[in-house]
Write a protein that holds these residues in place. Structure first.
Motif, mmCIF file in Angstrom:
data_model
loop_
_atom_site.group_PDB
_atom_site.id
_atom_site.type_symbol
_atom_site.label_atom_id
_atom_site.label_comp_id
_atom_site.label_asym_id
_atom_site.label_seq_id
_atom_site.Cartn_x
_atom_site.Cartn_y
_atom_site.Cartn_z
ATOM 1 N N ALA A 186 0.815 -1.216 0.000
ATOM 2 C CA ALA A 186 0.000 0.000 0.000
ATOM 3 C C ALA A 186 0.848 1.266 0.000
ATOM 4 O O ALA A 186 0.310 2.380 0.019
ATOM 5 N N VAL A 210 0.003 4.881 -1.695
ATOM 6 C CA VAL A 210 -1.427 5.133 -1.856
ATOM 7 C C VAL A 210 -1.790 6.415 -1.122
ATOM 8 O O VAL A 210 -1.447 6.601 0.048
ATOM 9 N N PRO A 214 -2.171 5.838 -7.570
ATOM 10 C CA PRO A 214 -3.014 5.052 -6.662
ATOM 11 C C PRO A 214 -3.608 5.938 -5.570
ATOM 12 O O PRO A 214 -2.886 6.483 -4.739
ATOM 13 N N ILE A 226 -7.379 7.035 -3.131
ATOM 14 C CA ILE A 226 -8.722 6.756 -2.617
ATOM 15 C C ILE A 226 -9.296 8.071 -2.114
ATOM 16 O O ILE A 226 -8.625 8.793 -1.366
ATOM 17 N N LEU A 230 -12.275 5.271 -5.951
ATOM 18 C CA LEU A 230 -10.951 4.735 -6.230
ATOM 19 C C LEU A 230 -10.420 5.287 -7.538
ATOM 20 O O LEU A 230 -11.188 5.515 -8.484
ATOM 21 N N LEU A 276 -6.674 1.332 -9.125
ATOM 22 C CA LEU A 276 -7.013 0.473 -7.985
ATOM 23 C C LEU A 276 -8.286 -0.344 -8.223
ATOM 24 O O LEU A 276 -8.652 -1.168 -7.384
ATOM 25 N N LYS A 277 -8.944 -0.109 -9.332
ATOM 26 C CA LYS A 277 -10.239 -0.753 -9.584
ATOM 27 C C LYS A 277 -10.153 -2.270 -9.507
ATOM 28 O O LYS A 277 -11.018 -2.918 -8.899
ATOM 29 N N SER A 325 -8.266 -4.055 -7.837
ATOM 30 C CA SER A 325 -7.944 -4.549 -6.492
ATOM 31 C C SER A 325 -9.161 -4.556 -5.577
ATOM 32 O O SER A 325 -9.096 -5.076 -4.460
ATOM 33 N N LEU A 353 -9.463 -3.776 -0.302
ATOM 34 C CA LEU A 353 -8.663 -3.902 -1.516
ATOM 35 C C LEU A 353 -7.658 -5.014 -1.345
ATOM 36 O O LEU A 353 -7.178 -5.285 -0.231
ATOM 37 N N LEU A 356 -4.073 -5.678 -2.634
ATOM 38 C CA LEU A 356 -2.965 -5.016 -3.336
ATOM 39 C C LEU A 356 -1.813 -5.971 -3.593
ATOM 40 O O LEU A 356 -1.604 -6.921 -2.849
#
Length: 271
Positions: free
Chosen positions: A104, A107, A152, A154, A236, A240-241, A243, A269, A271
């Motif tokens: 991660a 992110v 990446p 959110i 997202l 990242l979709k 995941s 998610l 990852l």
């Protein structure tokens, strides 16, 4: 690795610290993003929040209103805030996870609290509604300029808009009600799509499924009436979709003692 992120408008973190503790014990997300903490930075119950297993906490708050916080099991490589609409009203905070977050790492998580907008859906008659529309315009401009979904990322928060027909208990009856008016829903969907964000909830659970995250305090039997709205969102970046594994609303929290009128939304998610 699995990464779980929750978002929750807590409606006063000090008043509902026991609910926060209970939720974190039950669900144990890696990251919890809070909105409407309603306390200045020096009054945040920092040590108590850290004692729940979240040593890394950032908060932008003010006395009595608004406020956003991010609690994390992983350290941050960077944090930042934006003062939207030239107001220092604690409605945004961003973190980027450090290399210690393993898969991660890198992110970025954006936590927003969009203004509610008052009761009258007319910017000429209601300054609060005008502020809400201006806030959405700034989010749209930020998306175009900063391109936050290019890496990446959110985006979470109480966005105070239920954008789709089945995000409210009655589309027809709420078309003139703030949070579901066409001008708001169009603005939110435009800024989301233009910036390249994926609505995680509707990606996995498309319409016509009814999904809510907020139920009014004015409804004495909220569960039976179920007149809710989906005001709390997790978006997202496109990268990242793939995941995305699951997303849900912890509806039970709305029935806890002295609850927030919002329920947490949690995404998982891989990852």
């Amino acid at each position: 690795m699995k990464l779980t992120v929750s978002t929750w408008n807590i409606n006063s973190v000090r008043l509902r610290i026991d609910q926060v503790a209970r939720f974190l014990k039950d669900r144990r997300p890696d990251i919890l993003c809070l909105q409407e903490t309603k306390c200045p930075n020096d009054k945040l119950p920092l040590k108590e929040l850290q004692s729940f297993g979240y040593p890394f906490v950032v908060h932008m708050g003010q006395k009595g209103y608004n406020g956003v916080a991010i609690l994390s099991r992983y350290p941050f490589a960077d944090t930042s805030v934006m003062d939207m609409c030239d107001r220092q009203d604690a409605r945004h905070i961003t973190v980027t996870l450090s290399p210690q977050a393993k898969a991660a790492s890198g992110v970025t998580i954006h936590n927003f609290y969009v203004p509610a907008g008052g009761d009258i859906p007319d910017p000429e008659l209601n300054e609060k509604f005008r502020h809400k529309l201006d806030f959405l315009k700034e989010m749209r401009a930020w998306g175009a300029k900063a391109k936050p979904a290019s890496g990446p990322a959110i985006l979470v928060g109480d966005l105070n808009i239920a954008p789709l027909e089945h995000d409210v208990w009655s589309h027809k009856q709420l078309l003139d009600v703030v949070s579901h008016t066409p001008v708001e829903t169009a603005a939110l969907e435009e800024l989301r799509q233009e910036a390249g964000w994926i609505d995680a909830m509707r990606h996995l659970r498309p319409e016509p499924e009814k999904i809510y995250s907020w139920w009014s305090y004015r409804s004495p039997d909220w569960a039976a009436a179920d007149k809710g709205r989906r005001l709390d969102h997790i978006w997202l970046s496109d990268g990242l979709k793939d995941s995305l594994r699951s997303i849900d609303v912890t509806r039970d929290t709305r029935g806890w003692e002295r609850p927030s009128d919002h329920a947490p939304v949690t995404v998982e998610l891989e990852l």
